[in-house]
Design a protein around this motif. Structure first.
Motif, short mmCIF file in Angstrom:
data_model
loop_
_atom_site.label_atom_id
_atom_site.label_comp_id
_atom_site.label_asym_id
_atom_site.label_seq_id
_atom_site.Cartn_x
_atom_site.Cartn_y
_atom_site.Cartn_z
N CYS A 150 8.19 -9.83 7.16
CA CYS A 150 7.74 -8.44 7.37
C CYS A 150 7.76 -7.65 6.07
N HIS A 205 13.85 -4.93 10.09
CA HIS A 205 12.38 -5.02 10.21
C HIS A 205 11.76 -3.81 9.54
N SER A 224 5.38 -9.52 13.46
CA SER A 224 5.57 -8.90 14.77
C SER A 224 4.86 -9.78 15.79
#
Length: 246
Positions: A150, A205, A224
């Motif tokens: 991410c 995240h 995701s």
């Protein structure tokens, strides 16, 4: 040439359609945005729906930040419900103002969102943080396949937009104190959002903010559901935000 002469030459009688000599100079950002023209050949619109603007110099280097004037003998059109423009309307009334333009930072933010949006739908090959495109994101932050990506995705997008930083695969590093904030009134496109893990006791995240939608944010985020996707998150689920555009 005096502005009144230019308007007389190009507008004609009020109430009928006309042709102005113009070439497109400023592109519109929406249907009601300003359309700016120079003085050499293009069809205009009905005189009941537009104002004309006249400027003397091309994009003033001084003056009000984020605004500019038109080029020599330039003519600008815009709908009558708009405001503040150097305009000579069809009744001959002259108004003082300047033609608004998007700021440099707004341009950068738009570029970041454009780059990130083009990655929507990219997904892992086997669900193990792998795949050709995912490996490019990871490689940008000096990691190989199999790692969480991410933060690498956010770093890669900023890098493609010409930013040297952020460039780190570990999401907590993308939220240094000097760049972090929690005031939701400050949220802007291309800023970062973080999600906190109570189990890990740290940010785990990160993604990009595409836009603010009331009490929600529309995001573009990597890793995701094993892909790059856009999500709608409530602001109360977000731990913090970060701004990397100075």
């Amino acid at each position: 040439m005096h502005p009144s002469t230019i308007v007389k030459n190009f507008v004609g009688d009020k109430g009928r359609k006309f042709t102005e000599h113009a070439s497109l100079n400023y592109g519109p950002r929406s249907l009601n945005d300003l359309l700016a023209y120079e003085v050499k050949g293009r069809k205009a619109t009905d005189c009941n729906s537009v104002h004309f603007a006249l400027g003397q110099e091309s994009q003033s280097k001084g003056g009000i930040r984020g605004q500019a004037t038109l080029g020599p003998a330039g003519v600008a059109l815009r709908s009558r419900d708009e405001h503040r423009i150097n305009s000579l309307d069809l009744c001959g009334t002259f108004y003082q103002g300047k033609v608004p333009r998007q700021s440099a930072n707004e341009d950068k933010r738009s570029l970041i969102i454009t780059i990130a949006s083009a990655e929507l739908g990219v997904k892992e090959a086997t669900g193990n943080n792998d795949g050709p495109r995912i490996e490019q994101y990871l490689h940008y932050t000096d990691l190989g396949p199999g790692n969480e990506w991410c933060a690498a995705f956010v770093s890669w997008v900023y890098g493609k937009a010409g930013f040297a930083q952020p460039r780190n695969p570990w999401s907590p590093v993308l939220f240094p104190r000097a760049r972090s904030y929690k005031d939701t009134d400050k949220i802007k496109p291309a800023d970062l959002f973080s999600i906190y893990s109570a189990k890990l006791k740290r940010i785990h995240h990160v993604g990009l903010i595409k836009e603010k939608q009331g009490s929600y944010i529309r995001t573009i985020e990597g890793n995701s559901n094993d892909r790059v996707e856009s999500r709608r998150r409530h602001q109360r689920t977000v731990y913090s935000y970060a701004e990397w555009i100075d």
